[in-house]
Design a protein around this motif. Structure first.
Motif, PDB file in Angstrom:
ATOM      1  N   MET A  61       0.830  -1.204   0.000  1.00 40.49           N
ATOM      2  CA  MET A  61       0.000   0.000   0.000  1.00 40.49           C
ATOM      3  C   MET A  61       0.861   1.249   0.000  1.00 40.49           C
ATOM      4  SD  MET A  61      -1.339  -0.077   3.941  1.00 40.49           S
ATOM      5  CE  MET A  61      -1.649   1.638   4.234  1.00 40.49           C
ATOM      6  N   GLU A  62       0.236   2.354  -0.411  1.00 37.64           N
ATOM      7  CA  GLU A  62       0.898   3.648  -0.368  1.00 37.64           C
ATOM      8  C   GLU A  62      -0.127   4.728  -0.096  1.00 37.64           C
ATOM      9  OE1 GLU A  62       2.465   5.330  -4.075  1.00 37.64           O
ATOM     10  OE2 GLU A  62       1.194   3.928  -5.158  1.00 37.64           O
ATOM     11  N   HIS A  63       0.329   5.815   0.486  1.00 40.88           N
ATOM     12  CA  HIS A  63      -0.542   6.951   0.756  1.00 40.88           C
ATOM     13  C   HIS A  63      -0.350   7.990  -0.335  1.00 40.88           C
ATOM     14  CE1 HIS A  63      -1.408  10.960   2.483  1.00 40.88           C
ATOM     15  NE2 HIS A  63      -2.510  10.322   2.827  1.00 40.88           N
ATOM     16  N   ILE A  64      -1.463   8.427  -0.914  1.00 44.03           N
ATOM     17  CA  ILE A  64      -1.466   9.493  -1.919  1.00 44.03           C
ATOM     18  C   ILE A  64      -2.169  10.693  -1.302  1.00 44.03           C
ATOM     19  CG2 ILE A  64      -2.213  10.184  -4.237  1.00 44.03           C
ATOM     20  CD1 ILE A  64      -0.258   7.832  -4.260  1.00 44.03           C
ATOM     21  N   GLN A  65      -1.500  11.827  -1.265  1.00 44.56           N
ATOM     22  CA  GLN A  65      -2.096  13.025  -0.683  1.00 44.56           C
ATOM     23  C   GLN A  65      -3.348  13.422  -1.453  1.00 44.56           C
ATOM     24  OE1 GLN A  65      -0.776  14.358   2.104  1.00 44.56           O
ATOM     25  NE2 GLN A  65      -2.433  15.823   2.252  1.00 44.56           N
ATOM     26  N   ASP A  66      -4.407  13.727  -0.729  1.00 44.38           N
ATOM     27  CA  ASP A  66      -5.649  14.194  -1.348  1.00 44.38           C
ATOM     28  C   ASP A  66      -6.312  15.218  -0.439  1.00 44.38           C
ATOM     29  OD1 ASP A  66      -6.708  12.651   0.674  1.00 44.38           O
ATOM     30  OD2 ASP A  66      -7.723  11.246  -0.625  1.00 44.38           O
ATOM     31  N   ASP A  67      -7.514  15.598  -0.737  1.00 45.33           N
ATOM     32  CA  ASP A  67      -8.208  16.624   0.046  1.00 45.33           C
ATOM     33  C   ASP A  67      -9.206  16.010   1.040  1.00 45.33           C
ATOM     34  OD1 ASP A  67     -10.083  15.722  -1.731  1.00 45.33           O
ATOM     35  OD2 ASP A  67     -10.665  17.699  -2.449  1.00 45.33           O
ATOM     36  N   ASN A  68      -8.959  14.789   1.472  1.00 42.46           N
ATOM     37  CA  ASN A  68      -9.823  14.094   2.406  1.00 42.46           C
ATOM     38  C   ASN A  68      -9.432  14.462   3.831  1.00 42.46           C
ATOM     39  OD1 ASN A  68     -11.653  12.389   3.577  1.00 42.46           O
ATOM     40  ND2 ASN A  68     -10.526  10.523   3.130  1.00 42.46           N
TER      41      ASN A  68
END
Length: 70
Positions: A61-68
């Motif tokens: 898994m990886e974290h993708i920056q978003d507006d959440n």
């Protein structure tokens, strides 16, 4: 956003298919669906997947920056 694209790449490198995860390792189709579509899964599921693939969590898994934001 958490993405599980790395899971499928790691599984392929190890020669493990989605069918094998389901039939041989008893990962439910529901969990595989959730992983395929980047939906939330439990840390137990991630631990199990890492044990099956003999890898670290960063390999699945990886974290993708978003507006959440909460």
């Amino acid at each position: 956003m958490i993405k599980f694209d790395r899971l499928w790449e790691t599984a392929e490198k190890k020669g493990i298919t989605k069918t094998m995860l389901n039939k041989k390792y008893n990962v439910s189709k529901a969990q595989l669906y959730r992983l395929r579509y980047n939906q939330p899964v439990s840390s137990n599921t991630l631990d199990r997947i890492c044990n099956i693939l003999e890898c670290d969590v960063c390999d699945v898994m990886e974290h993708i920056q978003d507006d959440n934001y909460f």
